[in-house]
Design a protein around this motif. Structure first.
Motif, mmCIF file in Angstrom:
data_model
loop_
_atom_site.group_PDB
_atom_site.id
_atom_site.type_symbol
_atom_site.label_atom_id
_atom_site.label_comp_id
_atom_site.label_asym_id
_atom_site.label_seq_id
_atom_site.Cartn_x
_atom_site.Cartn_y
_atom_site.Cartn_z
ATOM 1 N N ASP A 50 0.826 -1.211 0.000
ATOM 2 C CA ASP A 50 0.000 0.000 0.000
ATOM 3 C C ASP A 50 0.859 1.259 0.000
ATOM 4 N N ARG B 129 -8.729 3.411 -1.624
ATOM 5 C CA ARG B 129 -7.990 4.299 -0.734
ATOM 6 C C ARG B 129 -8.102 5.722 -1.251
ATOM 7 N N GLN C 278 -8.365 2.477 -6.479
ATOM 8 C CA GLN C 278 -8.473 1.087 -6.038
ATOM 9 C C GLN C 278 -7.219 0.360 -6.506
ATOM 10 N N GLN D 287 -8.603 -2.961 -2.547
ATOM 11 C CA GLN D 287 -9.038 -1.967 -1.574
ATOM 12 C C GLN D 287 -9.077 -0.570 -2.192
ATOM 13 N N SER E 96 -4.814 -5.574 -4.304
ATOM 14 C CA SER E 96 -5.522 -5.738 -3.031
ATOM 15 C C SER E 96 -7.037 -5.601 -3.176
#
Length: 122
Positions: A21, A110, A102, A108, A106
């Motif tokens: 990340d 953010r 995104q 995810q 992952s």
């Protein structure tokens, strides 16, 4: 292994590493604040947004900058992320950019905010 940006050494004296990340955030920062022509082997790399700090503020400029950033991120990092939203604010000699994305690995979502001030500005 992902190298930390900016390059530095960790407490053991080894090259510092970054999580996935953090590495993705670092890559976005590099694309945003690298001016085209700055990297010899990749002369087209970057967005050149630092040139916008002293441009007159307007809705049109903000819209053009957002498109510039989104296209730069898509071009250089499209294999790693999907950009959902970009917002840009210029206040005196400080540029603030928020990117919602995104990570494709992952999955995810953010939102990261990047801020730069121009040195030597009044």
């Amino acid at each position: 292994m992902n190298l930390a940006y900016p390059y530095r050494f960790d407490h053991r004296g080894y090259t510092a590493e970054a999580t996935d990340d953090t590495h993705l955030r670092d890559l976005i920062e590099q694309v945003l604040f690298t001016s085209p022509g700055e990297r010899v082997m990749l002369p087209d790399f970057g967005c050149g947004v630092m040139q916008m700090v002293f441009a007159p503020n307007s809705f049109e400029l903000a819209s053009a900058t957002q498109v510039l950033i989104q296209s730069g991120l898509q071009r250089w990092l499209g294999h790693l992320l999907t950009v959902s939203n970009v917002s840009v604010e210029a206040d005196d000699a400080t540029l603030t950019i928020s990117v919602t994305y995104q990570g494709l690995t992952s999955g995810q979502w953010r939102m990261e905010t990047f801020q730069r001030s121009v040195e030597g500005a009044p």
